[in-house]
Design a protein around this motif. Structure first.
Motif, PDB file in Angstrom:
ATOM      1  N   THR A  80       0.003  -1.590  -0.664  1.00  0.00           N
ATOM      2  CA  THR A  80       0.116  -1.852   0.772  1.00  0.00           C
ATOM      3  C   THR A  80       1.033  -0.812   1.424  1.00  0.00           C
ATOM      4  O   THR A  80       2.139  -0.548   0.942  1.00  0.00           O
ATOM      5  N   GLY A  81       0.561  -0.219   2.508  1.00  0.00           N
ATOM      6  CA  GLY A  81       1.346   0.788   3.213  1.00  0.00           C
ATOM      7  C   GLY A  81       1.171   2.199   2.684  1.00  0.00           C
ATOM      8  O   GLY A  81       1.705   3.147   3.284  1.00  0.00           O
ATOM      9  N   TRP A  82       0.426   2.368   1.594  1.00  0.00           N
ATOM     10  CA  TRP A  82       0.205   3.700   1.032  1.00  0.00           C
ATOM     11  C   TRP A  82      -0.829   4.456   1.866  1.00  0.00           C
ATOM     12  O   TRP A  82      -1.695   3.871   2.507  1.00  0.00           O
ATOM     13  N   THR A  83      -0.740   5.762   1.823  1.00  0.00           N
ATOM     14  CA  THR A  83      -1.800   6.610   2.351  1.00  0.00           C
ATOM     15  C   THR A  83      -2.762   6.952   1.219  1.00  0.00           C
ATOM     16  O   THR A  83      -2.446   6.798   0.033  1.00  0.00           O
ATOM     17  N   ALA A  84      -3.942   7.444   1.593  1.00  0.00           N
ATOM     18  CA  ALA A  84      -4.893   7.877   0.571  1.00  0.00           C
ATOM     19  C   ALA A  84      -4.325   9.042  -0.245  1.00  0.00           C
ATOM     20  O   ALA A  84      -4.534   9.129  -1.459  1.00  0.00           O
ATOM     21  N   ASP A  85      -3.573   9.916   0.399  1.00  0.00           N
ATOM     22  CA  ASP A  85      -2.963  11.041  -0.324  1.00  0.00           C
ATOM     23  C   ASP A  85      -1.947  10.559  -1.349  1.00  0.00           C
ATOM     24  O   ASP A  85      -1.836  11.142  -2.441  1.00  0.00           O
ATOM     25  N   ARG A  86      -1.231   9.492  -1.026  1.00  0.00           N
ATOM     26  CA  ARG A  86      -0.261   8.969  -1.988  1.00  0.00           C
ATOM     27  C   ARG A  86      -0.978   8.398  -3.212  1.00  0.00           C
ATOM     28  O   ARG A  86      -0.514   8.579  -4.349  1.00  0.00           O
ATOM     29  N   VAL A  87      -2.103   7.718  -2.996  1.00  0.00           N
ATOM     30  CA  VAL A  87      -2.900   7.221  -4.117  1.00  0.00           C
ATOM     31  C   VAL A  87      -3.382   8.400  -4.965  1.00  0.00           C
ATOM     32  O   VAL A  87      -3.316   8.374  -6.201  1.00  0.00           O
ATOM     33  N   TRP A  88      -3.869   9.432  -4.312  1.00  0.00           N
ATOM     34  CA  TRP A  88      -4.342  10.623  -5.023  1.00  0.00           C
ATOM     35  C   TRP A  88      -3.237  11.218  -5.888  1.00  0.00           C
ATOM     36  O   TRP A  88      -3.454  11.532  -7.062  1.00  0.00           O
ATOM     37  N   LEU A 127      -6.199   2.687  -9.280  1.00  0.00           N
ATOM     38  CA  LEU A 127      -5.934   3.588  -8.170  1.00  0.00           C
ATOM     39  C   LEU A 127      -7.202   4.290  -7.711  1.00  0.00           C
ATOM     40  O   LEU A 127      -7.467   4.434  -6.507  1.00  0.00           O
ATOM     41  N   LEU A 128      -8.020   4.729  -8.672  1.00  0.00           N
ATOM     42  CA  LEU A 128      -9.271   5.396  -8.325  1.00  0.00           C
ATOM     43  C   LEU A 128     -10.162   4.484  -7.486  1.00  0.00           C
ATOM     44  O   LEU A 128     -10.777   4.911  -6.500  1.00  0.00           O
ATOM     45  N   ASP A 129     -10.194   3.207  -7.833  1.00  0.00           N
ATOM     46  CA  ASP A 129     -11.054   2.263  -7.112  1.00  0.00           C
ATOM     47  C   ASP A 129     -10.606   2.085  -5.653  1.00  0.00           C
ATOM     48  O   ASP A 129     -11.435   1.759  -4.800  1.00  0.00           O
ATOM     49  N   GLU A 130      -9.333   2.302  -5.386  1.00  0.00           N
ATOM     50  CA  GLU A 130      -8.846   2.163  -4.016  1.00  0.00           C
ATOM     51  C   GLU A 130      -9.505   3.170  -3.071  1.00  0.00           C
ATOM     52  O   GLU A 130      -9.596   2.934  -1.858  1.00  0.00           O
ATOM     53  N   LEU A 131      -9.973   4.272  -3.589  1.00  0.00           N
ATOM     54  CA  LEU A 131     -10.501   5.344  -2.755  1.00  0.00           C
ATOM     55  C   LEU A 131     -11.996   5.200  -2.466  1.00  0.00           C
ATOM     56  O   LEU A 131     -12.589   6.049  -1.815  1.00  0.00           O
ATOM     57  N   PHE A 132     -12.598   4.081  -2.931  1.00  0.00           N
ATOM     58  CA  PHE A 132     -14.038   3.851  -2.740  1.00  0.00           C
ATOM     59  C   PHE A 132     -14.280   2.529  -2.028  1.00  0.00           C
ATOM     60  O   PHE A 132     -13.439   1.706  -1.915  1.00  0.00           O
ATOM     61  N   ASP A 139     -10.569   3.386   3.372  1.00  0.00           N
ATOM     62  CA  ASP A 139     -10.037   2.270   4.150  1.00  0.00           C
ATOM     63  C   ASP A 139      -8.700   1.835   3.547  1.00  0.00           C
ATOM     64  O   ASP A 139      -8.652   1.007   2.639  1.00  0.00           O
ATOM     65  N   THR A 140      -7.608   2.384   4.054  1.00  0.00           N
ATOM     66  CA  THR A 140      -6.291   2.068   3.501  1.00  0.00           C
ATOM     67  C   THR A 140      -5.874   0.629   3.802  1.00  0.00           C
ATOM     68  O   THR A 140      -4.998   0.092   3.122  1.00  0.00           O
ATOM     69  N   ASP A 141      -6.475   0.006   4.793  1.00  0.00           N
ATOM     70  CA  ASP A 141      -6.157  -1.399   5.092  1.00  0.00           C
ATOM     71  C   ASP A 141      -6.700  -2.337   4.031  1.00  0.00           C
ATOM     72  O   ASP A 141      -6.298  -3.510   3.976  1.00  0.00           O
ATOM     73  N   ASP A 142      -7.594  -1.843   3.191  1.00  0.00           N
ATOM     74  CA  ASP A 142      -8.208  -2.676   2.153  1.00  0.00           C
ATOM     75  C   ASP A 142      -7.565  -2.458   0.791  1.00  0.00           C
ATOM     76  O   ASP A 142      -8.059  -2.955  -0.220  1.00  0.00           O
TER      77      ASP A 142
END
Length: 270
Positions: free
Chosen positions: A170-178, A265-270, A161-164
């Motif tokens: 803010t505005g990042w994609t999941a791939d950018r976080v990765w 960053l890892l937590d953003e993906l869960f 959920d990139t909106d969260d």
């Protein structure tokens, strides 16, 4: 819990075996940290304790099952909710638990902002005790290599959920976080027994001390920054002084920014 973090609701459709256990309760749905599932607080039944019910479908049903298993193990080391009923079908899971006494650390900080330093000290004491559990006693792996494999699968399945995301992403994609996480590797391992999701809503306090934890489905052996990063981030709502105090109370004079950034960053993906 305060009104902004839950709202009254009617009972959801329930299996008959669980419906009988929860008759006569008022229902409220938790709006914090549901991770794709639903969490309800059951309250207001005369002479009966408050209860919590978690429900998940698909992969979230597996998460609910993971929590059941970890509750059984953690009960020997920390106060956790007692399981009243667990029901699993191929695609759904329901977990009914007793509530732990006390108020969440978030509620305490909102209600007693001047007592923030003492509350953070209590949180640090709890983390030190949890992290002192011998890793040889813990059967669950939650290190960042394992979590990265889970995160990659979640990205591939479009479950992030990139909106969260936090304001910084803010505005990042999941791939950018990765990709940002990959740039921070490798990390020197420092394995301890971790809670896995130490938000202020998941720690209960009474009489100035932590009396237990909830939402333990990610508990396992991981770097201590798995816990420190999430708790540090949550304390940001209450000011940088309390964030700094967390590390000094825990016993770290110079926080590892690389590990801090990675685990946030890892937590953003869960």
């Amino acid at each position: 819990m305060d009104g902004e973090r839950e709202h009254p609701c009617p009972p959801p459709p329930l299996p008959s075996s669980i419906a009988a256990d929860v008759a006569g309760y008022a229902w409220a749905r938790d709006t914090v940290g549901e991770s794709g599932g639903t969490v309800y607080r059951l309250h207001g039944k005369a002479g009966a304790p408050d209860l919590f019910l978690k429900h998940g479908q698909g992969t979230v049903a597996d998460d609910v099952t993971d929590e059941l298993v970890r509750l059984g193990w953690l009960a020997a080391h920390s106060q956790v909710p007692a399981v009243r009923t667990f029901l699993r079908t191929p695609d759904e899971a329901w977990l009914l638990m007793t509530a732990i006494p006390g108020r969440t650390a978030y509620q305490m900080l909102v209600a007693q902002p001047d007592n923030g330093p003492a509350i953070v000290e209590a949180l640090a004491v709890y983390l030190r005790q949890l992290h002192a559990i011998p890793t040889a006693a813990c059967p669950f792996n939650a290190d960042h290599t394992f979590r990265l494999s889970q995160a990659k699968a979640r990205i591939a399945a479009s479950l992030v959920d990139t909106d969260d995301f936090d304001d910084a992403q803010t505005g990042w994609t999941a791939d950018r976080v990765w990709n940002a996480m990959q740039a921070l590797l490798p990390l020197a391992p420092d394995p301890v027994v971790t809670h896995g999701d130490v938000s202020l809503d998941n720690i209960l306090i009474e009489n100035g001390a932590v009396v237990g934890c909830i939402d333990v489905g990610r508990a396992g052996i991981a770097d201590r920054y798995q816990d420190l990063a999430i708790l540090w981030n949550c304390l940001g709502e209450f000011g940088p002084a309390l964030q700094d105090r967390l590390f000094t109370s825990y016993g770290i004079s110079a926080p590892d920014k690389r590990k801090l950034d990675f685990h946030l960053l890892l937590d953003e993906l869960f």
